[in-house]
Write a protein that holds these residues in place. Sequence first.
Motif, PDB file in Angstrom:
ATOM      1  N   ALA A   1      46.374  42.152  31.244  1.00  0.00           N
ATOM      2  CA  ALA A   1      45.034  42.261  30.665  1.00  0.00           C
ATOM      3  C   ALA A   1      44.388  43.495  31.284  1.00  0.00           C
ATOM      4  CB  ALA A   1      44.213  41.006  30.972  1.00  0.00           C
ATOM      5  N   PRO A   2      44.002  44.482  30.449  1.00  0.00           N
ATOM      6  CA  PRO A   2      43.495  45.730  31.013  1.00  0.00           C
ATOM      7  C   PRO A   2      42.149  45.541  31.716  1.00  0.00           C
ATOM      8  CG  PRO A   2      43.455  45.766  28.601  1.00  0.00           C
ATOM      9  CD  PRO A   2      44.116  44.489  28.991  1.00  0.00           C
ATOM     10  N   ALA A   3      41.942  46.312  32.789  1.00  0.00           N
ATOM     11  CA  ALA A   3      40.697  46.256  33.548  1.00  0.00           C
ATOM     12  C   ALA A   3      39.546  46.804  32.706  1.00  0.00           C
ATOM     13  CB  ALA A   3      40.843  47.087  34.826  1.00  0.00           C
ATOM     14  N   ASP A   4      38.335  46.351  33.025  1.00  0.00           N
ATOM     15  CA  ASP A   4      37.136  46.977  32.454  1.00  0.00           C
ATOM     16  C   ASP A   4      36.108  47.120  33.587  1.00  0.00           C
ATOM     17  OD1 ASP A   4      35.960  44.462  32.797  1.00  0.00           O
ATOM     18  OD2 ASP A   4      36.396  43.862  30.740  1.00  0.00           O
ATOM     19  N   ALA A   5      34.876  47.438  33.241  1.00  0.00           N
ATOM     20  CA  ALA A   5      33.867  47.735  34.274  1.00  0.00           C
ATOM     21  C   ALA A   5      33.681  46.572  35.253  1.00  0.00           C
ATOM     22  CB  ALA A   5      32.540  48.087  33.613  1.00  0.00           C
ATOM     23  N   GLU A   6      33.695  45.337  34.738  1.00  0.00           N
ATOM     24  CA  GLU A   6      33.405  44.184  35.603  1.00  0.00           C
ATOM     25  C   GLU A   6      34.648  43.525  36.195  1.00  0.00           C
ATOM     26  OE1 GLU A   6      31.785  43.752  32.118  1.00  0.00           O
ATOM     27  OE2 GLU A   6      30.608  45.305  33.108  1.00  0.00           O
TER      28      GLU A   6
END
Length: 415
Positions: free
Chosen positions: A176-181
């Motif tokens: 699952a790709p990282a995002d800001a949070e």
Amino acid sequence: SEQSSEAAVQAIIDDVRTRGFDSLRDLADRFDGVRRENPGVPAAVSEDAVAGLAPAVRGALEEAIARARAFASAQLPADVEVEVAPGARLTHKWIPVDRVGLYVPGGLAVYPSSVVMNVVPAQAAGVGSIALVSPPQREFGGWPHPVILAAASMLGITEIHAVGGARAVAAPASGAPADAERPGIDPVNVITGPGNVFVATAKRLVRGTVGIDSEAGTTEIAVLADAAADPDLVAADLVSQAEHDPQAASVLVTDSAELADAVVRRLQVRAAGTRHAERVRTALGGPQSGVILVDDLEHGVAVCNAYAAEHLEIQTVDAAAVAARIRNAGAVFVGESSPVSLGDYCAGSNHVLPTGGTAAFASGLNVTTFLRAVQLIHYDRAALEAVSGSIIALSEAENLPAHGDAVAARFAGHA
């Protein structure tokens, strides 16, 4: 039906692959009644779980871990190097996979023992990156069961995700790709661990993208016993596996009609007096369980080899000699002081074992589950020249002349 559950699981795998964390959030809301943007378990939650562990359980886990480590580290296979001719060296080298996802179920029971069984062989194999995945529990603030978190923490596992069911296979398989949070979940190479039908189906569907240990089915015990066996101990062991699941299989194979009758009598008493009496009675009364009367132990061994039980107990005179004749079983428990319960928790062996007859070709979880054998080929010029005629003859025979040319080019003056 199997087809519709397969379609439902494939839809979940596709959704997780496409939408990552948003999919995990929405599906947890739907299936677990837990809503959380980030399923990653914070270190403080795991630390609290260790602090809250009952001392007796902590001591038992330490014992189980120590014995499992002793057995797993001894299983590491040695690399092999052979010189098949002068200057012709071949190496069979074992290399751990880079990263694994280990699933520990929630549901009817809590299994800290499964944490030990999954993690210890992966660590002994030398796997550098380990993610543990376990379902969120509403009663524990939407985190996995604290005993599971504590066991993982005791083993030094710092990456834990509160994800259950088919999603718990889909997420580590695709990542699952990282995002800001949210820090991402990196994809893994191998996924292991037992689970329900949705977990097993998901493992089957991602096989090929990642390695899996097996599709764990319902638990089974077979006991091969003769007239010398203690009917009460045989009954106790048959009940111990029947309490897992109403579909669990408990089978007695014996050449003694007297023992069979005595075991059936003791089963009625023990089944009535156990905490999960209804589940046990359903399992013992189902078509998957029963008593098989054989003419002699020779036939008994043949029946056990044909059945290929997940767990096989040998409760006979000279049990070790009888056990030596068993070819098909996930694990063999030898003699009356080696019950299956010992293997479930503290023997040092692994309790993630092949079910449904697959023990005829599959192994239980072990160090090699997390290793691959890589071949190294190192010939010097003279060694290649010595075999060049054979390569050219075979390449012509297979109508692949450029294969032979690739060797000939090394010895001709370059055109």
